[in-house]
Design a protein around this motif. Structure first.
Motif, PDB file in Angstrom:
ATOM      1  N   SER A 189       6.856  43.353  -5.906  1.00 63.89           N
ATOM      2  CA  SER A 189       6.924  44.675  -5.271  1.00 63.89           C
ATOM      3  C   SER A 189       8.269  45.332  -5.517  1.00 63.89           C
ATOM      4  O   SER A 189       8.350  46.531  -5.799  1.00 63.89           O
ATOM      5  CB  SER A 189       6.680  44.547  -3.758  1.00 63.89           C
ATOM      6  OG  SER A 189       5.391  44.033  -3.498  1.00 63.89           O
ATOM      7  N   ASN A 193       8.777  48.889  -7.431  1.00 64.22           N
ATOM      8  CA  ASN A 193       9.449  50.035  -6.800  1.00 64.22           C
ATOM      9  C   ASN A 193      10.272  49.512  -5.633  1.00 64.22           C
ATOM     10  O   ASN A 193       9.736  49.248  -4.559  1.00 64.22           O
ATOM     11  CB  ASN A 193       8.428  51.074  -6.330  1.00 64.22           C
ATOM     12  CG  ASN A 193       9.081  52.370  -5.894  1.00 64.22           C
ATOM     13  OD1 ASN A 193      10.150  52.365  -5.275  1.00 64.22           O
ATOM     14  ND2 ASN A 193       8.452  53.489  -6.195  1.00 64.22           N
ATOM     15  N   GLU A 194      11.562  49.336  -5.857  1.00 59.24           N
ATOM     16  CA  GLU A 194      12.412  48.726  -4.835  1.00 59.24           C
ATOM     17  C   GLU A 194      12.505  49.585  -3.575  1.00 59.24           C
ATOM     18  O   GLU A 194      12.488  49.057  -2.459  1.00 59.24           O
ATOM     19  CB  GLU A 194      13.815  48.459  -5.393  1.00 59.24           C
ATOM     20  CG  GLU A 194      14.704  47.699  -4.427  1.00 59.24           C
ATOM     21  CD  GLU A 194      15.971  47.186  -5.063  1.00 59.24           C
ATOM     22  OE1 GLU A 194      16.826  46.633  -4.348  1.00 59.24           O
ATOM     23  OE2 GLU A 194      16.106  47.331  -6.302  1.00 59.24           O
ATOM     24  N   ASP A 195      12.596  50.895  -3.732  1.00 65.47           N
ATOM     25  CA  ASP A 195      12.688  51.768  -2.558  1.00 65.47           C
ATOM     26  C   ASP A 195      11.427  51.687  -1.712  1.00 65.47           C
ATOM     27  O   ASP A 195      11.490  51.625  -0.476  1.00 65.47           O
ATOM     28  CB  ASP A 195      12.934  53.217  -2.997  1.00 65.47           C
ATOM     29  CG  ASP A 195      14.316  53.410  -3.608  1.00 65.47           C
ATOM     30  OD1 ASP A 195      15.225  52.640  -3.236  1.00 65.47           O
ATOM     31  OD2 ASP A 195      14.465  54.299  -4.459  1.00 65.47           O
ATOM     32  N   ALA A 196      10.262  51.690  -2.375  1.00 69.37           N
ATOM     33  CA  ALA A 196       9.002  51.583  -1.634  1.00 69.37           C
ATOM     34  C   ALA A 196       8.898  50.223  -0.943  1.00 69.37           C
ATOM     35  O   ALA A 196       8.415  50.140   0.195  1.00 69.37           O
ATOM     36  CB  ALA A 196       7.823  51.784  -2.590  1.00 69.37           C
ATOM     37  N   ALA A 197       9.357  49.157  -1.621  1.00 65.62           N
ATOM     38  CA  ALA A 197       9.325  47.827  -1.012  1.00 65.62           C
ATOM     39  C   ALA A 197      10.196  47.785   0.231  1.00 65.62           C
ATOM     40  O   ALA A 197       9.830  47.178   1.254  1.00 65.62           O
ATOM     41  CB  ALA A 197       9.798  46.783  -2.027  1.00 65.62           C
ATOM     42  N   ARG A 198      11.341  48.443   0.186  1.00 66.15           N
ATOM     43  CA  ARG A 198      12.228  48.475   1.350  1.00 66.15           C
ATOM     44  C   ARG A 198      11.579  49.257   2.499  1.00 66.15           C
ATOM     45  O   ARG A 198      11.693  48.868   3.672  1.00 66.15           O
ATOM     46  CB  ARG A 198      13.561  49.107   0.948  1.00 66.15           C
ATOM     47  CG  ARG A 198      14.632  49.017   2.039  1.00 66.15           C
ATOM     48  CD  ARG A 198      15.941  49.631   1.593  1.00 66.15           C
ATOM     49  NE  ARG A 198      16.548  48.867   0.510  1.00 66.15           N
ATOM     50  CZ  ARG A 198      16.655  49.297  -0.736  1.00 66.15           C
ATOM     51  NH1 ARG A 198      16.185  50.501  -1.064  1.00 66.15           N
ATOM     52  NH2 ARG A 198      17.205  48.560  -1.667  1.00 66.15           N
ATOM     53  N   LEU A 199      10.886  50.337   2.170  1.00 61.91           N
ATOM     54  CA  LEU A 199      10.263  51.172   3.202  1.00 61.91           C
ATOM     55  C   LEU A 199       9.125  50.456   3.931  1.00 61.91           C
ATOM     56  O   LEU A 199       8.879  50.736   5.108  1.00 61.91           O
ATOM     57  CB  LEU A 199       9.744  52.475   2.580  1.00 61.91           C
ATOM     58  CG  LEU A 199      10.814  53.489   2.154  1.00 61.91           C
ATOM     59  CD1 LEU A 199      10.172  54.655   1.421  1.00 61.91           C
ATOM     60  CD2 LEU A 199      11.597  53.983   3.370  1.00 61.91           C
ATOM     61  N   VAL A 200       8.450  49.524   3.245  1.00 64.25           N
ATOM     62  CA  VAL A 200       7.346  48.809   3.899  1.00 64.25           C
ATOM     63  C   VAL A 200       7.828  47.565   4.638  1.00 64.25           C
ATOM     64  O   VAL A 200       7.021  46.781   5.125  1.00 64.25           O
ATOM     65  CB  VAL A 200       6.246  48.416   2.886  1.00 64.25           C
ATOM     66  CG1 VAL A 200       5.649  49.646   2.234  1.00 64.25           C
ATOM     67  CG2 VAL A 200       6.789  47.450   1.825  1.00 64.25           C
TER      68      VAL A 200
END
Length: 323
Positions: A189, A193-200
């Motif tokens: 993940s 997309n590291e930013d998306a992974a952080r957001l989830v």
């Protein structure tokens, strides 16, 4: 097309083995048990270095220090059980722990300090080369290493070299971690997309940091295995594995799970390169052939993996538009 992408490199490896085995000039030697065991056993260290590189690459981070860590572990293990007279298990543990500590520092600089992973690990690699040269003064460490240390890796089990069997076990464990456990899915993940992974809710810093530690452990284990295989601490091996491992990793990303760095593709990539070089050597190729072949394979592998990734993006875009 999907099937061709998945099986292309393994199929090419099989065809190449068959062709060289029936070659009237080198066939008998190429297919001999001695040569097969030599290729399988000798490439176990290279494959471990490549697998060490795969773990952080799944998250999108390069670790170019793995070859240097292997060189340091090789020297540490040889010095511990040789001149310092420590028990073999203690020496191996020191090499693996040393690799883990270097990975810990790399992970901190990349995950916490937010430094560029490519630059940081390239710097670590260069630093380790200098450290090895300072400690060894360019000489082999051979004194005091018991012959029994190399006996295990020089033998076979059921006709298969033990280093290769050890490699298969390690590769299976890494494959399981990366594909069957939540940790592996988190790594993928982050790579997507590291930013998306952080957001989830994924703790991206911890996952990335841990990937560098695992990479260091694998590279340290490769160094310990090299000490057993070579029976010495060799200051030159720290630079010997980087480009073959890189070429194998990118070749591996073109097969099994095309467009993604994966364990079994990397293993096949290593043995594809090793088999090719072995055959060319038997045909009488000069010493410059191996680096030229590895360099060309690296460029081709990067090109193929990039083209496969672009094709996937186009297919996904068309599918999204059609919906």
């Amino acid at each position: 097309m999907r099937l061709l992408e998945q099986s292309g490199l393994p199929l090419l490896l099989v065809i190449m083995i068959v062709c060289f085995s029936i070659n009237p000039t080198i066939g008998a030697v190429f297919a001999s048990e001695a040569n097969v065991n030599n290729v399988l056993g000798n490439q176990a260290v290279t494959t471990l270095v490549a697998l060490a590189m795969v773990v952080p690459l799944v998250a999108g981070y390069f670790d170019l220090s793995v070859s240097g860590i292997t060189g340091v572990a090789n020297i540490v293990v040889a010095a511990a059980i040789g001149p310092h007279g420590l028990p073999i298990p203690v020496g191996i543990l020191m090499g693996v722990v040393g690799g883990a500590l270097i990975g810990l520092v790399n992970g901190f600089l990349v995950a916490k300090a937010r430094l560029n992973g490519f630059v940081v690990t390239l710097g670590t690699y260069t630093f380790l080369l200098g450290l090895i040269a300072f400690y060894t003064h360019g000489t082999l460490i051979t004194s005091g290493i018991p012959p029994s240390f190399g006996e295990w890796t020089s033998k076979t089990t059921l006709g298969v070299p033990r280093p290769f069997l050890l490699l298969l076990v390690v590769a299976a464990v890494i494959w399981y971690v990366l594909t069957q456990l939540p940790y592996g899915r988190r790594l993928a993940s982050i790579g997507s997309n590291e930013d998306a992974a952080r957001l989830v809710g994924i703790n991206t810093d911890r996952v990335v940091w841990t990937s560098f530690v695992i990479s260091g452990v694998l590279a340290g284990a490769a160094g310990a295995l090299q000490t057993s295989r070579g029976g010495a601490g060799d200051p030159t091996i720290a630079s010997a594995y980087l480009f073959p491992a890189l070429a194998a990793v990118f070749l591996g990303a073109t097969t099994i799970n095309p467009g993604h760095y994966n364990v079994w593709g990397t293993v096949i990539g290593v043995y594809f390169l090793a088999t090719s070089v072995s055959a060319l050597t038997l045909l009488g190729a000069d010493v410059w052939v191996q680096p030229v072949f590895n360099g060309a394979a690296l460029v081709i592998a990067v090109a193929l993996s990039t083209l496969i990734a672009r094709r996937r993006e186009r297919v996904a875009a068309r599918a999204a538009i059609s919906q």
